[in-house]
Motif scaffolding. Sequence first.
Motif, PDB file in Angstrom:
ATOM      1  N   HIS A   1       0.861  -1.177   0.000  1.00 38.71           N
ATOM      2  CA  HIS A   1       0.000   0.000   0.000  1.00 38.71           C
ATOM      3  C   HIS A   1       0.895   1.223   0.000  1.00 38.71           C
ATOM      4  O   HIS A   1       2.048   1.163   0.445  1.00 38.71           O
ATOM      5  CB  HIS A   1      -0.883  -0.049   1.261  1.00 38.71           C
ATOM      6  N   TRP A   2       0.367   2.366  -0.467  1.00 41.72           N
ATOM      7  CA  TRP A   2       1.202   3.569  -0.537  1.00 41.72           C
ATOM      8  C   TRP A   2       1.779   3.915   0.843  1.00 41.72           C
ATOM      9  O   TRP A   2       2.865   4.460   0.959  1.00 41.72           O
ATOM     10  CB  TRP A   2       0.401   4.756  -1.090  1.00 41.72           C
ATOM     11  N   SER A   3       1.049   3.568   1.906  1.00 46.99           N
ATOM     12  CA  SER A   3       1.506   3.892   3.254  1.00 46.99           C
ATOM     13  C   SER A   3       2.701   3.042   3.702  1.00 46.99           C
ATOM     14  O   SER A   3       3.277   3.296   4.758  1.00 46.99           O
ATOM     15  CB  SER A   3       0.367   3.720   4.256  1.00 46.99           C
ATOM     16  N   ASP A   4       3.065   2.043   2.897  1.00 47.25           N
ATOM     17  CA  ASP A   4       4.229   1.220   3.233  1.00 47.25           C
ATOM     18  C   ASP A   4       5.543   1.894   2.837  1.00 47.25           C
ATOM     19  O   ASP A   4       6.618   1.390   3.177  1.00 47.25           O
ATOM     20  CB  ASP A   4       4.144  -0.141   2.552  1.00 47.25           C
ATOM     21  N   ALA A   5       5.469   3.000   2.117  1.00 45.45           N
ATOM     22  CA  ALA A   5       6.687   3.719   1.740  1.00 45.45           C
ATOM     23  C   ALA A   5       7.418   4.167   3.004  1.00 45.45           C
ATOM     24  O   ALA A   5       6.857   4.888   3.839  1.00 45.45           O
ATOM     25  CB  ALA A   5       6.334   4.924   0.880  1.00 45.45           C
ATOM     26  N   ALA A   6       8.643   3.706   3.153  1.00 44.67           N
ATOM     27  CA  ALA A   6       9.382   3.936   4.402  1.00 44.67           C
ATOM     28  C   ALA A   6      10.786   3.371   4.249  1.00 44.67           C
ATOM     29  O   ALA A   6      11.148   2.830   3.213  1.00 44.67           O
ATOM     30  CB  ALA A   6       8.665   3.253   5.576  1.00 44.67           C
ATOM     31  N   GLU A   7      11.554   3.494   5.336  1.00 41.54           N
ATOM     32  CA  GLU A   7      12.866   2.867   5.421  1.00 41.54           C
ATOM     33  C   GLU A   7      12.707   1.609   6.257  1.00 41.54           C
ATOM     34  O   GLU A   7      12.057   1.636   7.316  1.00 41.54           O
ATOM     35  CB  GLU A   7      13.846   3.824   6.110  1.00 41.54           C
ATOM     36  N   TYR A   8      13.298   0.518   5.798  1.00 40.22           N
ATOM     37  CA  TYR A   8      13.182  -0.763   6.493  1.00 40.22           C
ATOM     38  C   TYR A   8      14.554  -1.235   6.947  1.00 40.22           C
ATOM     39  O   TYR A   8      15.503  -1.258   6.152  1.00 40.22           O
ATOM     40  CB  TYR A   8      12.533  -1.814   5.589  1.00 40.22           C
ATOM     41  N   PHE A   9      14.623  -1.616   8.204  1.00 36.24           N
ATOM     42  CA  PHE A   9      15.889  -2.043   8.790  1.00 36.24           C
ATOM     43  C   PHE A   9      15.776  -3.471   9.293  1.00 36.24           C
ATOM     44  O   PHE A   9      14.852  -3.810  10.040  1.00 36.24           O
ATOM     45  CB  PHE A   9      16.279  -1.151   9.974  1.00 36.24           C
ATOM     46  N   CYS A  10      16.754  -4.259   8.914  1.00 38.29           N
ATOM     47  CA  CYS A  10      16.910  -5.603   9.464  1.00 38.29           C
ATOM     48  C   CYS A  10      17.953  -5.526  10.576  1.00 38.29           C
ATOM     49  O   CYS A  10      18.896  -4.717  10.490  1.00 38.29           O
ATOM     50  CB  CYS A  10      17.369  -6.548   8.353  1.00 38.29           C
ATOM     51  N   ALA A  11      17.787  -6.329  11.609  1.00 40.07           N
ATOM     52  CA  ALA A  11      18.741  -6.304  12.712  1.00 40.07           C
ATOM     53  C   ALA A  11      18.929  -7.696  13.281  1.00 40.07           C
ATOM     54  O   ALA A  11      18.011  -8.528  13.246  1.00 40.07           O
ATOM     55  CB  ALA A  11      18.272  -5.355  13.811  1.00 40.07           C
TER      56      ALA A  11
END
Lengths: 114, 118
Positions: free
Chosen positions: B82-92
């Motif tokens: 969804h458009w609201s998923d636009a973001a920065e994603y971090f794995c840790a």
Amino acid sequence: DTAVSQTPKYLVTQMGNDKSIKCEQNLGHDTMYWYKQDSKKFLKIMFSYNNKELIINETVPNRFSPKSPDKAHLNLHINSLELGDSAVYFCASSKRAAYVYGYTFGSGTRLTVV
Amino acid sequence: AQSVTQPDIHITVSEGASLELRCNYSYGATPYLFWYVQSPGQGLQLLLKYFSGDTLVQGIKGFEAEFKRSQSSFNLRKPSVHWSDAAEYFCAVGAQRSSGGGADGLTFGKGTHLIIQP
């Protein structure tokens, strides 16, 4: 609301000034942290602190100092601010064994040094 | 020492399409793995975490991730973005304090910036 809260959200200041960022958590967590996020979004740990021990990332300049008046608070004090200190600073907290439970982050403080 | 690699700095996906974000880790023991999301101007929010057991982990916002020990991977997926998923994603990856010092805690990858096309 249970959370990690930071103040201020934005901070603009001149080079050479001293400033503090406050952090409070009401989650009853044991350990608190400060992270620096640079312009490329890279997260770098600066400090971790619980009521027994302060662990400092050796790359952090000694102009940066964490201050913890009690278990629920970990403030970040910065002396003699430099242009390169401009970044977003995140406070976080965790239960003991953060490597298992992960962190809860605050919403960040965007510091701009001019 | 533990490390996390997110090979993709940017990914562009059309709204409604499926998503997979890659994460590879390096850690000598059984890893504890996490995905966080950072929306613009916000802090990091935990999407999901893996400790042990079922290798397919369900998270919030319709995300899931699969742990593959043989590939040292923990990729994040969503069937329809969804458009609201636009973001920065971090794995840790979570690591206990090493004998040489340092803190218990998480080591983060450098993040993947997700762009959603209309």
